[in-house]
Design a protein around this motif. Structure first.
Motif, PDB file in Angstrom:
ATOM      1  N   ARG A  74       0.842  -1.202   0.000  1.00  0.00           N
ATOM      2  CA  ARG A  74       0.000   0.000   0.000  1.00  0.00           C
ATOM      3  C   ARG A  74       0.877   1.251   0.000  1.00  0.00           C
ATOM      4  NH1 ARG A  74      -5.201   0.510   3.740  1.00  0.00           N
ATOM      5  NH2 ARG A  74      -6.002  -0.616   1.923  1.00  0.00           N
ATOM      6  N   VAL A  75       0.531   2.192  -0.882  1.00  0.00           N
ATOM      7  CA  VAL A  75       1.248   3.453  -1.019  1.00  0.00           C
ATOM      8  C   VAL A  75       0.277   4.596  -0.758  1.00  0.00           C
ATOM      9  CG1 VAL A  75       2.542   4.949  -2.589  1.00  0.00           C
ATOM     10  CG2 VAL A  75       2.820   2.455  -2.733  1.00  0.00           C
ATOM     11  N   VAL A  76       0.572   5.433   0.210  1.00  0.00           N
ATOM     12  CA  VAL A  76      -0.234   6.618   0.491  1.00  0.00           C
ATOM     13  C   VAL A  76       0.386   7.784  -0.266  1.00  0.00           C
ATOM     14  CG1 VAL A  76      -1.065   8.203   2.256  1.00  0.00           C
ATOM     15  CG2 VAL A  76      -0.904   5.747   2.751  1.00  0.00           C
ATOM     16  N   ASP A  77      -0.407   8.399  -1.139  1.00  0.00           N
ATOM     17  CA  ASP A  77       0.092   9.438  -2.052  1.00  0.00           C
ATOM     18  C   ASP A  77      -0.531  10.785  -1.690  1.00  0.00           C
ATOM     19  OD1 ASP A  77       0.825  11.061  -4.146  1.00  0.00           O
ATOM     20  OD2 ASP A  77      -0.039   9.820  -5.729  1.00  0.00           O
ATOM     21  N   LEU A  78       0.293  11.685  -1.153  1.00  0.00           N
ATOM     22  CA  LEU A  78      -0.175  13.029  -0.795  1.00  0.00           C
ATOM     23  C   LEU A  78       0.237  14.071  -1.829  1.00  0.00           C
ATOM     24  CD1 LEU A  78      -0.382  11.492   1.974  1.00  0.00           C
ATOM     25  CD2 LEU A  78       0.231  13.651   3.068  1.00  0.00           C
ATOM     26  N   THR A  79       0.720  13.651  -2.986  1.00  0.00           N
ATOM     27  CA  THR A  79       1.258  14.593  -3.966  1.00  0.00           C
ATOM     28  C   THR A  79       0.171  15.160  -4.873  1.00  0.00           C
ATOM     29  OG1 THR A  79       1.707  12.944  -5.695  1.00  0.00           O
ATOM     30  CG2 THR A  79       3.385  13.253  -3.996  1.00  0.00           C
ATOM     31  N   ARG A  80       0.550  16.192  -5.622  1.00  0.00           N
ATOM     32  CA  ARG A  80      -0.320  16.790  -6.635  1.00  0.00           C
ATOM     33  C   ARG A  80       0.489  17.021  -7.907  1.00  0.00           C
ATOM     34  NH1 ARG A  80      -2.802  21.560  -2.849  1.00  0.00           N
ATOM     35  NH2 ARG A  80      -0.589  21.709  -2.363  1.00  0.00           N
ATOM     36  N   LEU A  81      -0.219  17.273  -8.985  1.00  0.00           N
ATOM     37  CA  LEU A  81       0.386  17.555 -10.289  1.00  0.00           C
ATOM     38  C   LEU A  81       1.196  16.372 -10.811  1.00  0.00           C
ATOM     39  CD1 LEU A  81       1.276  21.326  -9.727  1.00  0.00           C
ATOM     40  CD2 LEU A  81      -0.735  20.353 -10.866  1.00  0.00           C
ATOM     41  N   LEU A  82       2.254  16.635 -11.599  1.00  0.00           N
ATOM     42  CA  LEU A  82       2.901  15.584 -12.382  1.00  0.00           C
ATOM     43  C   LEU A  82       3.909  14.704 -11.645  1.00  0.00           C
ATOM     44  CD1 LEU A  82       3.647  14.143 -15.033  1.00  0.00           C
ATOM     45  CD2 LEU A  82       5.042  16.139 -15.630  1.00  0.00           C
ATOM     46  N   PRO A  83       4.928  15.247 -10.974  1.00  0.00           N
ATOM     47  CA  PRO A  83       6.039  14.387 -10.523  1.00  0.00           C
ATOM     48  C   PRO A  83       5.617  13.232  -9.618  1.00  0.00           C
ATOM     49  CG  PRO A  83       6.647  16.696 -10.387  1.00  0.00           C
ATOM     50  CD  PRO A  83       5.173  16.670 -10.648  1.00  0.00           C
ATOM     51  N   GLY A  84       4.969  13.554  -8.495  1.00  0.00           N
ATOM     52  CA  GLY A  84       4.574  12.507  -7.564  1.00  0.00           C
ATOM     53  C   GLY A  84       3.560  11.550  -8.162  1.00  0.00           C
ATOM     54  N   ALA A  85       2.638  12.087  -8.948  1.00  0.00           N
ATOM     55  CA  ALA A  85       1.632  11.229  -9.579  1.00  0.00           C
ATOM     56  C   ALA A  85       2.272  10.252 -10.545  1.00  0.00           C
ATOM     57  CB  ALA A  85       0.601  12.087 -10.301  1.00  0.00           C
ATOM     58  N   TYR A  86       3.293  10.718 -11.282  1.00  0.00           N
ATOM     59  CA  TYR A  86       4.001   9.819 -12.200  1.00  0.00           C
ATOM     60  C   TYR A  86       4.737   8.742 -11.416  1.00  0.00           C
ATOM     61  CZ  TYR A  86       6.777   8.288 -16.185  1.00  0.00           C
ATOM     62  OH  TYR A  86       7.359   7.530 -17.175  1.00  0.00           O
ATOM     63  N   CYS A  87       5.355   9.127 -10.315  1.00  0.00           N
ATOM     64  CA  CYS A  87       6.070   8.173  -9.471  1.00  0.00           C
ATOM     65  C   CYS A  87       5.127   7.087  -8.963  1.00  0.00           C
ATOM     66  CB  CYS A  87       6.708   8.914  -8.289  1.00  0.00           C
ATOM     67  SG  CYS A  87       7.432   7.837  -7.033  1.00  0.00           S
ATOM     68  N   THR A  88       4.006   7.488  -8.377  1.00  0.00           N
ATOM     69  CA  THR A  88       3.093   6.494  -7.821  1.00  0.00           C
ATOM     70  C   THR A  88       2.355   5.729  -8.904  1.00  0.00           C
ATOM     71  OG1 THR A  88       1.349   8.170  -7.518  1.00  0.00           O
ATOM     72  CG2 THR A  88       2.830   7.747  -5.649  1.00  0.00           C
ATOM     73  N   GLN A  89       2.244   6.324 -10.109  1.00  0.00           N
ATOM     74  CA  GLN A  89       1.652   5.569 -11.223  1.00  0.00           C
ATOM     75  C   GLN A  89       2.531   4.390 -11.602  1.00  0.00           C
ATOM     76  OE1 GLN A  89      -1.521   6.196 -13.181  1.00  0.00           O
ATOM     77  NE2 GLN A  89      -0.828   4.080 -13.048  1.00  0.00           N
ATOM     78  N   LEU A  90       3.847   4.598 -11.587  1.00  0.00           N
ATOM     79  CA  LEU A  90       4.765   3.493 -11.861  1.00  0.00           C
ATOM     80  C   LEU A  90       4.562   2.369 -10.852  1.00  0.00           C
ATOM     81  CD1 LEU A  90       8.034   5.516 -12.616  1.00  0.00           C
ATOM     82  CD2 LEU A  90       6.546   4.389 -14.279  1.00  0.00           C
ATOM     83  N   LEU A  91       4.358   2.741  -9.587  1.00  0.00           N
ATOM     84  CA  LEU A  91       4.141   1.741  -8.552  1.00  0.00           C
ATOM     85  C   LEU A  91       2.783   1.065  -8.717  1.00  0.00           C
ATOM     86  CD1 LEU A  91       5.559   3.734  -5.490  1.00  0.00           C
ATOM     87  CD2 LEU A  91       6.780   2.172  -7.026  1.00  0.00           C
ATOM     88  N   ALA A  92       1.764   1.840  -9.078  1.00  0.00           N
ATOM     89  CA  ALA A  92       0.432   1.265  -9.303  1.00  0.00           C
ATOM     90  C   ALA A  92       0.443   0.287 -10.465  1.00  0.00           C
ATOM     91  CB  ALA A  92      -0.588   2.377  -9.555  1.00  0.00           C
ATOM     92  N   ASP A  93       1.186   0.623 -11.519  1.00  0.00           N
ATOM     93  CA  ASP A  93       1.267  -0.264 -12.673  1.00  0.00           C
ATOM     94  C   ASP A  93       1.964  -1.581 -12.332  1.00  0.00           C
ATOM     95  OD1 ASP A  93      -0.071   1.467 -14.320  1.00  0.00           O
ATOM     96  OD2 ASP A  93       1.723   2.312 -15.251  1.00  0.00           O
ATOM     97  N   LEU A  94       2.729  -1.576 -11.241  1.00  0.00           N
ATOM     98  CA  LEU A  94       3.383  -2.802 -10.773  1.00  0.00           C
ATOM     99  C   LEU A  94       2.546  -3.534  -9.733  1.00  0.00           C
ATOM    100  CD1 LEU A  94       7.052  -1.500 -10.486  1.00  0.00           C
ATOM    101  CD2 LEU A  94       6.177  -3.136 -12.164  1.00  0.00           C
TER     102      LEU A  94
END
Length: 351
Positions: free
Chosen positions: A9-29
């Motif tokens: 489980r990853v808790v994502d408090l980010t907004r806009l591009l950088p953090g969302a891209y990072c957690t998207q990579l994790l979600a895709d895995l």
């Protein structure tokens, strides 16, 4: 189907591009990414045009397969809900300026005490320390300070913004994803969790490792005048007749020789690394003699690292893109609506 990060489980408090891209990579895995958003407004990328059905397609592109919970972290209920989420999480990613998490009562010391195995990743423009630590910025600023922007463009022209956000995606997305995965391996080996300090400017500087190394060795490194940015005729972009461009990346002698033979210009073989602008001019004249499609027909079967420069609306039709199914709709699921999973997640953590 179980994936490498299923159960993480990853808790994502980010907004806009950088953090969302990072957690998207994790979600895709396979990670269960919980996007924590402010009630009523949420991640303001949701409203960045163009919108489809009231939500940004840009937001949708980097937030698929995530769940959204709306929490006001300035209230006791929101604060307690986040701490309960942290107890169930392996990772927390945030993108606030230094000090904000502490002021909210959810800084590293608090979260680490609550969950010693937690990996916390803070993604900021300039890092947690230094004179610019609290300074606002965006990708263009990070690339400007790192030197990447100053190198991008033609010899006689101004710096040109890159069309891909290198600092955001590389420094603030891919880089922290790698560090998070490494930290998770450490936890699995018995270590406690750790706090990862990610600076997008650091990432941008790191991407220029070869440029800095060449400059330190005494080589000339300037805008439009680098080994891989316009200095040599074997590695350039050439305008074609009637519009369109062709990329030539024949760095190895065997590829350059093959290209010169295909152009019926054996006299250019020994001029591969010439810095004489007249040689570049000769190549420009050659490519201007035919259209891009004609060059593609002539060079497509040649093993010489030459490819047409595609416009964005042409990419989906390229046979390699089609074969790899890169732009087909993804089966992993859609991006969430704001707060769509709030009740579901509160039940999961017993609130």
């Amino acid at each position: 189907m179980e994936m490498p990060l299923t159960g993480i489980r990853v808790v994502d408090l980010t907004r806009l591009l950088p953090g969302a891209y990072c957690t998207q990579l994790l979600a895709d895995l396979g990670a269960d990414v919980i996007k924590v958003e402010e009630p009523g407004t949420g991640d303001y990328m949701r409203l960045t045009p163009p919108l489809v059905d009231g939500q940004s397609v840009l937001f949708n592109a980097i937030n698929r397969r995530k769940r959204s919970i709306a929490l006001d972290l300035k209230t006791d209920r929101g604060h307690q809900a986040l701490l309960r989420l942290v107890e169930t999480a392996a990772v927390l990613v945030e993108g606030n300026r230094p000090g904000v998490m502490d002021r909210l009562g959810i800084g590293w010391e608090v979260l680490h005490k609550r969950n010693p195995r937690l990996v916390m990743c803070s993604i900021t423009g300039y890092g947690q320390d230094g004179p610019y630590a609290s300074r606002a910025g965006h990708d263009l600023n990070y690339m400007a300070i790192a030197g990447g922007l100053g190198l991008n463009g033609t010899r006689d022209g101004p710096p040109v913004p890159l069309s891909v956000q290198v600092a955001d995606i590389g420094g603030g997305g891919l880089g922290p994803a790698v560090q998070i995965l490494a930290a998770l391996v450490g936890v699995e080996r018995g270590s406690e969790g750790r706090w990862i300090d990610v600076s997008m400017t650091d990432g941008a500087v790191g991407a220029l490792a070869l440029a800095f190394a060449a400059q330190a060795a005494g080589e000339r490194v300037a805008r439009g005048d680098q080994r891989l940015a316009g200095r040599y005729p074997c590695y350039r972009v050439y305008a074609c007749g009637g519009g369109g461009y062709y990329s030539v990346a024949a760095l190895e002698p065997k590829f350059w020789k093959a290209l010169c033979q295909a152009l019926d210009r054996a006299d250019l073989v020994e001029l591969q690394y010439s810095e004489d602008l007249a040689v570049q001019g000769t190549m420009e004249e050659i490519f201007a003699s035919m259209t891009r499609d004609q060059w593609e027909e002539r060079l497509s079967s040649l093993d010489a690292c030459c490819e047409p420069v595609l416009d964005l609306d042409e990419v989906a039709k390229h046979p390699q893109i089609v074969a790899r199914r890169l732009l087909e709709p993804r089966p992993q699921g859609r991006a969430p609506q704001l707060g769509e999973h709030t009740e579901e997640l509160l039940r999961e953590i017993g609130l």
